[in-house]
Enzyme design. Sequence first.
Site, PDB file in Angstrom:
ATOM      1  CG  ASP A 102     -33.997  -9.116  -6.403  1.00 15.83           C
ATOM      2  OD1 ASP A 102     -35.122  -9.642  -6.428  1.00 15.83           O
ATOM      3  OD2 ASP A 102     -33.419  -8.772  -5.353  1.00 15.83           O
ATOM      4  CD  GLU A 122     -38.644  -8.262  -7.352  1.00 10.91           C
ATOM      5  OE1 GLU A 122     -39.358  -8.750  -6.471  1.00 10.91           O
ATOM      6  OE2 GLU A 122     -37.463  -7.962  -7.162  1.00 10.91           O
TER       7      GLU A 122
END
Length: 883
Positions: free
Chosen positions: A552, A605
């Site tokens: 993330d 990401e």
Amino acid sequence: MTPHSPSSGSKHPKKKTSAKKDPGKKAAKKAAREAAKEGAKKGTKGLEKKVEETVEAKAKAAEAAEKVAEKVEIKPDTTPEPVPVPVTKPVPVPEQSTEPEPVPAPGQSTVTESSPLPEPVPEPVTEPVPVPVPVAEKSAPRPVVEVAPQETVLLPSPALDASDRGRLLAGTHHDPHSVLGAHALPGGVAFRVLRPYARSVTVVAGDLRAELHDDGDGFFSGALPLRGVPEYRLVIAYEGQVQETEDAYRLLPALGDLDLHLIGEGRHEELWKALGAEPMTHQGVTGTRFAVWAPNARGVRVTGGFNFWDGTAYPMRSLGGTGVWELFVPGVGEGELYKYEITRPDGSKTQRADPMARRTEIPPNTSSIVHSSHYEWEDAQWLARRAEAPAHEAPMSIYELHLASWRPGLTYRQLADQLPAYVRDLGFTHVELMPVAEHPFGGSWGYQVTGFYAPTARLGTPDDFKYLVDALHRAGIGVLMDWVPAHFPRDEWALAEFDGHPLYEHEDPLRAAHPDWGTLEFDYGRREVRNFLVANAVYWCEEFHIDGLRVDAVASMLYLDYSREPGQWTPNEHGGRENLDAVVFLQEMNATVYRRVPGVVTIAEESTAWDGVTRATHHTGPGGFGGLGFGLKWNMGWMHDSLGYVQHDPVHRKHHHHEMTFSMVYAYSENYVLPISHDEVVHGKGSLVSKMPGDWWQQRATERAYLAFMWSHPGKQLLFMGQEFAQGAEWSEVHGPDWWLLDPAYGAEADHRGVRDLVRDLNTVYRDTPALWQLDTNPSGFEWLVGDAAEDNVFAFVRYDAQGVPLLSISNFSPVVRDDYRIGVPDTVPAWHETLNTDASRYGGADIRNPDPLKPDPQPWHGRPASIRVTLPPLATVWLRPA
């Protein structure tokens, strides 16, 4: 020659001899006078000789004591009951103002300088005194000491240094094992125990039993006349309770030198096996080893339910310069709650959860729990098969979900009964779980982690989570997990200023504070912090059989100026904005995971144009950096552009045609995943179907057309839960998907079921058609047929597999039917047939189809030597394959 008397000189041999021959009184007096004269001249020599005699006498006394002890040595167990052997009580040792005498063993007489050494002979007494017995080897038969259990007389023990006493009570002693426990002294063994609130403490070693002296403040001590430190236990009496336990402070460290060396280097790839709470048997004692990294702490103590949350009696020792504190606590096992009580550099104290805890309490409770896994995996076939092909060359269709809200109220094991069957029915190859690691605030969806090594306790135990992963694997479904190494929350019981100074976070407040989320960023330049995170990535893949990590917020890690204004950040050593420490960390993490766990995939990401996110770490790019080493990257640009396009009214889409084609300009710069994730269906953005303009029919039709366009576009695909059946509301972690929309009693159930049926068919055709996934990262696998029909809102392209077998995808994003729409095609295919049409009635469409094979005409079109005429349904995508 007659030997000289020690008190006579060589000048008077005759007198010496005559005195020797005449034992009478007169001769004796004369010899004494002569000896006195010589002694006056050579008093020093005589005194030295006398000391030698005394030393010799003491040695003989010790030898005699050993002979006495041998008489009560360990014997094989040949009699059913021990028989007391009477021995003499030890004679008290008088205190000496100068040189102290050695402590006599039981049964040994006290020897003085002026008295000859008598042969010690045991004399019967009314109450026999037990004699300490050496510990037998493990292989020897169980010993029986022929003495009756009885309290042993204690000898004086050295006084505790005031500094040690104060530091132990204050929790700031770096080496409590040097003070507490048992320590050999001249003539015996001293015992010292720290047990606040205890009424008494008794040392028990075999049949030896001695109650220690109460020194106040919870300290108990005493010395016993033993020849070495025995194996012993402590009997501790509290008010209304008596406990018998091993002494933690008689044991060696339970953490090896190699572990400490690797921790110091920041290269311990199995850090979870070295730090944290590890149940084990150490030196024959069952208990739990606690170890924590806190280099700035003045002292660390273990506190928990087993000591009523008072860590005074459980100070940990500092192991060298690594910053690691360790303590093995006997008798503590699985399920015990614990924390670390840390004394900060300023003397204040804080109780912290274990950063390496493998199990935690259910939030909002914050204690760590001692855990050892007993799960037996049954997914060997899956693990062997998953490494057969790289992820970017294999089919990957991902169903993203939030475990706690997918079916609210279900545990890990209950989810294992429902989730694998649902996902397998829809044909997804993988699930991606939003963060599973423990987090205090449910509203963060798991993206503010406090327990990096513990699955959230909201849904069950770590072994329960393993059961869920195992069930998914047995159903043929891979498990990806969101992983959050970018930041952590500021909770005072967790990682923030863990030992009183910035430790896991950067010491520069500007670098530490994350401007968007109010959290703290990790200090990737500190090797121990990198080790904590790299080992954590390995931990999830090895211990929980996770097949991949979606990392993330990578962009926030890579740029020093991320969400910061000028003056709020400091350039790197080259004057740039790149976070060089984060680059090194990500490269190390990826290289380590791929080396240790074959078949896994890491996914970034990353929302910027950073060069080489999915390039190998040893390949340097134009920017001078090696690749970050990820396997795949979320294509945030495609997601943003394509959603922007379909949200426009069809009449305006011609002005945004490039938003659907631009992605192919950079499609092969990285290995991409096309995500329609949770981020796109929350915070006022609306669900996927609600983004579409028009009435309810047009909204559903546009979503269906969009999904088929997405499934045929180069790249893997990801769809968040609820979007597979056109849920109209935004996702909420409180109540999850609106499953009631699929209830047959609901009037519009067919509309939602139709979209879900389409998703199932998309996945089925996708998995069976290598052209849709085999060359996702190879430009030879894609060819535009119609990319400039902006006025028509039409897109057409062909995908190829490694053998050149094509699939033709045509999308019409206008709300009108286009009959006999001519499209140029390769002339190598004699006929095409419709393999999927999103306008089919079973999906809720108007059922405008191409039922017959489509044969190419020799008429050139779109730069191709042949063309076909196809009927394009409104707001629909059609897939054609060779007939």
